[in-house]
Scaffold this active site. Structure first.
Site, mmCIF file in Angstrom:
data_model
loop_
_atom_site.group_PDB
_atom_site.id
_atom_site.type_symbol
_atom_site.label_atom_id
_atom_site.label_comp_id
_atom_site.label_asym_id
_atom_site.label_seq_id
_atom_site.Cartn_x
_atom_site.Cartn_y
_atom_site.Cartn_z
ATOM 1 N N ALA A 170 -9.517 5.757 4.094
ATOM 2 C CA ALA A 170 -9.329 6.938 4.939
ATOM 3 C C ALA A 170 -10.602 7.735 5.126
ATOM 4 O O ALA A 170 -11.264 8.131 4.166
ATOM 5 C CB ALA A 170 -8.245 7.863 4.372
ATOM 6 N N GLY A 171 -10.925 7.967 6.382
ATOM 7 C CA GLY A 171 -12.008 8.880 6.705
ATOM 8 C C GLY A 171 -13.385 8.246 6.875
ATOM 9 O O GLY A 171 -14.322 8.932 7.269
ATOM 10 N N LYS A 182 0.875 -1.170 0.000
ATOM 11 C CA LYS A 182 0.000 0.000 0.000
ATOM 12 C C LYS A 182 0.904 1.209 0.000
ATOM 13 O O LYS A 182 1.592 1.494 0.983
ATOM 14 C CB LYS A 182 -0.902 0.015 1.234
ATOM 15 C CG LYS A 182 -1.816 1.231 1.248
ATOM 16 C CD LYS A 182 -2.671 1.327 2.500
ATOM 17 C CE LYS A 182 -3.330 2.696 2.539
ATOM 18 N NZ LYS A 182 -3.824 3.038 3.879
ATOM 19 N N ASN A 234 -9.618 1.602 9.387
ATOM 20 C CA ASN A 234 -8.768 1.317 10.530
ATOM 21 C C ASN A 234 -9.233 2.083 11.763
ATOM 22 O O ASN A 234 -9.761 1.506 12.704
ATOM 23 C CB ASN A 234 -7.305 1.646 10.203
ATOM 24 C CG ASN A 234 -6.342 1.213 11.306
ATOM 25 O OD1 ASN A 234 -6.727 0.950 12.439
ATOM 26 N ND2 ASN A 234 -5.083 1.131 11.002
ATOM 27 N N THR A 235 -9.079 3.411 11.729
ATOM 28 C CA THR A 235 -9.337 4.208 12.930
ATOM 29 C C THR A 235 -10.728 3.984 13.503
ATOM 30 O O THR A 235 -10.899 3.827 14.718
ATOM 31 C CB THR A 235 -9.134 5.701 12.610
ATOM 32 O OG1 THR A 235 -7.771 5.888 12.240
ATOM 33 C CG2 THR A 235 -9.456 6.578 13.797
#
Lengths: 66, 260, 260, 260, 260, 66, 66, 66
Positions: free
Chosen positions: B184-185, B97, B206-207
């Site tokens: 992301a996001g 990645k 992920n987050t």
């Protein structure tokens, strides 16, 4: 003799291969990658690459990341 | 909706999961399991020489997940290539990645360095999955450069803000010949579902999972949402209308002449 | 997230499904089954005297679903009450989805007539679930009038436009002491998930399922999305941020003095 | 709000206007006048050898407007540089709006070729104003390359869809050391006002004005909207709140004990 | 766009302004002047018997503005009617902005009590301008009850959140036979412009102007924005498109065979 | 002799400068830019650059654009 | 005698009209509205309505509001 | 005699109860509701309510709806 290992100065025995050095440090050789003086080492090079005074070594492993 | 295939490798789950920021290795392993994912991202870090037994990922059963090492931390193409090569040895996969993020505030990717690194990594035999801004032309150029996917961002990494780049991602999807993975996001299951519904081939989270109070439960939530959206596309949605469309038959008798 | 309870009756599924507009009774029955719902809405219509065997709903196993007859077609409180009473006999339940929609273009509910009908129906022993505009004060008054839920709209019936009234529904949820069921306009699983994520207790979907090319698949999609959102709330989401939050540890060695 | 300055040249108006697609030269000239702009974009085209008196722009008083020739039609850096050099001779200005748009459907800019062309044009003494995707890192790199502004897009050229890239443009503005001119896709005065309100230094509008039924009136509308937003920023807006903030004093006497 | 007329009285400005929350009477008077408005709202409050010279509004030249007293503070129809009658004597106008807001957190209007009060006030000869939720059916009923306008909210009073009820207000506008004045929540000039652009006949702004650092400047900003939007509607906007529409002619020569 | 002017084949007198050619064609020399066989010409080159058989000329002018 | 004026108890002279009471208090009679014992008073009623012990008066004026 | 059944004029036998009329028409009595001359009938009333000439009957059943 002194080398720089992962940014820290460290005293090591002379005349060691990288593979042996890792073993002495208790670092298991799997899932690792090593740079020697800024040069990327293929895995089989660890066995026959000698560490010399002043060398810089980077030893990395993969960890959690996104 | 066709089977998801990246670099000729099939994936049954359209949810990819990052392994960062979990409170413990065991929570992470359980969450990954609950997500149903078949690919997890990992990062590289220096071994702590004074405490070399890094067990962060030891709880993961690597036979069940494809590892996708990232180049996080790279600020230009050279650093990214350097990290990718180390990652290849450390993780024994040539998938990467590609992240080139020079700005520490928003961790947004550099389009020029990303393309440069992608070209070099493809030439060196890597399977490259680049993290990019939602830029349709860049996506097309990365496809032409031989990337295996493009991974446009919904919002800044870890921001949980949802699909803020919806229009641009829609154009990327329309024009792409390779899988589009929204990365992301994505902060809630509805965000992930929306991305798949508008045509994304997969999402990477992920987050949102890692910082939830119960990451295992949240992983399961994202799993279901992605499956929901996948099914919705297969089901052939009926489309929007401006006016109402009655869902009950007209009950004419109420309004006839002579009715009370 | 507490168990959903309406009028002291528990519901395991937070998805309610309407039975209108399906292409065939068997498709409808299968879709209802796939949705996992425990409550389905029905409407009243004149028996066709020349062809009295109306089998539209015969495929449904009524032992598995609570019936929720609606008053669709009512244009004022009196018509709604009249329909509710007929529905009570026909369906043998005193639950009623109260709809008072004088406008044929958008089928939007009349707040004043709805409140009036609700008061009368509550007095007559009905369990009243009123369809309303996303109006927080009206919602509160209907609660005070003894309604079992409020059912604010996301967008016009059958429009599939999604949660266009998000701010107002958020206020309704914040202030409600009875379950809030988002009804009308939810067109995709991500819309339903969003409603649950912001705190709705349940959603009601009909058109989005019924007019999909494969309604059974779409029903299953909404089921998963609602479960996803429910889990997400249980999981304790981490919240949004404006800036990025790195999901990978900083890879410091790349940028040290002396690095290549 | 500081005076707008581009390449050390002051502009009183934050509205730039394109000259394409007007129904007649005189309508165009009037609309430009009504817009209050001080900079207009132009394009290059082959002279029609059989009818060489091209009067399209003859109605414009060039003493009143800075000309900003664009490189529209260029599909890579080399073509853009070639067009820029021809434009410099034809228009007698070294300012250039750099456009590199390989895709005919959405006319979106190529980030890599744009940066490459920008570097070359800066080296050749051009004042470069590049049209870009809303990419904060690219914007920063173009600034470092010596560009006079960045011109991120709101939506595809001529689409009139408004500020679809709001989050990303907000980050560009936050990080920019050169003026940010929002270009492309601004379809209504409220769109232009929103761009200025969130901190853009200027906007560029063409299609919305040119294809209105009354382009002169529409030009005037955009002029007012841009001025409105500029004033709003100078005025120091009070910010949003989630709850209400009463605008009338509490009329306490209504609710006292003993009140009727 | 026709002249704005309310109860047969023409208004040149489509901006109405509230007089609450200004830092001083003189700032308020200047801001009102700068707004170009022809109608200002006022509230009722007890005279301070120990300091009876309340000069709050003394700075206003009442010959220039129609006064529109509101019933703020009323929590039901009876209180609203009571306030309206006092306001009629105190302000010598039979116009009234009807506000019935039982909830102190969001100050949202009660639809049922508002309709009831409206009917009574119309019967008593008042010209009634009711503040309402964005409810198309309620709007229609208030029109039928003889109200002079409807004033649906964009967002809670003083929240500055903008046109959060856009879809519903669009329906109200489409169906209204009386002027639609968007009230409450318009926080920036772009919000006011958007309301007028989608067809609102006027807007009412208070908090956004009063709490700006420079209220006079902000009043002027809203004035320009409303004029901009009005002109835009007169100009006949060209509408949105999904794809790009080139604003420059195609520069064919670049891509011909034989070109360098 | 024949040249290619803006993509079309055209017969012109031999031994002409570009400036004179434009004049003959009724093309006013202001607001123009010219490429000669793919090479960009600075403005003052128009006066002394000769047109030869087979030459390709591109003559452009600025027009309305966004 | 005592009355309640705008929620506060206040001593006033007996036998006064509301108009005169307002004058005594320095309250200008314009832009006002008055409730007397909960009943709304039309403007001309101020002159001839007498204040009595225990009366409740509400005197309001318009101020800034949105 | 004639009655109006669900909006249509229809000839029926005299002296019938609603329950019997439905039976004759082949309409199963379950899941139904009936209005008789605009008055809602409770279920048990079907058995003893007589249909008379000119009566209006509404017979409804529940069907698919949202």
């Amino acid at each position: 003799m002194e080398i720089k290992l992962n940014g820290e100065t460290r005293e090591v025995d002379a005349e060691t291969t990288i593979a042996r050095l890792l073993e002495q440090l208790g670092i298991q050789p799997n899932n690792l990658a090593v740079e020697h003086n800024g040069e990327f080492l293929e895995e089989d090079a660890l066995e026959h690459t000698m560490v010399r005074a002043g060398d810089r070594l980077e030893v990395v492993r993969f960890v959690g990341g996104g | 909706m066709d089977q998801l295939t990246i670099n000729a490798e099939p994936f049954r789950s359209r949810l990819f999961v990052g392994t960062g920021k979990f409170s413990s290795p065991s929570v992470m392993a359980e969450a990954i399991e609950a997500s149903g994912t078949e690919m997890v991202t990992v990062a590289l870090r220096r071994v702590d020489v004074n405490n070399p037994r890094d067990s962060t990922l030891s709880a993961l059963d690597f036979s069940k997940y494809r590892l996708l090492p990232n180049t996080s931390g790279a600020r230009d193409a050279a650093e990214a290539v350097r990290l990718a090569k180390m990652a290849r040895v450390a993780t024994r996969t040539n998938w990467v990645k590609l992240e080139v993020t020079p700005d520490p505030n928003y961790l947004l990717p550099d389009p020029v360095e990303t393309l440069k690194a992608a070209e070099e990594l493809v030439a060196q035999g890597f399977v490259v999955l680049p993290y990019i801004n939602a830029d349709p032309i860049l996506a097309k150029r990365l496809e032409e450069a031989g990337c295996a996917t493009v991974m446009p961002l919904a919002a800044p990494i870890g921001s949980n803000r949802g699909l803020r780049t919806r229009d641009q991602i829609g154009i990327i999807i329309e024009q792409a010949g390779i899988p589009v993975v929204v990365d992301a996001g994505l902060g809630m299951p509805s965000h992930a579902a929306e991305a798949i519904e508008i045509g994304a081939n997969a999402v990477l989270v992920n987050t949102a999972i890692a910082i939830a109070e119960d990451p295992v439960m949240m992983a399961s939530a994202f799993k279901l949402a992605v499956e929901a959206a996948e099914k919705a596309r297969q089901a052939g949605p009926g489309g929007e209308s401006r006016l109402a469309r009655a869902s009950s038959p007209l009950t004419g008798f109420l309004h006839e002449e002579g009715a009370p």
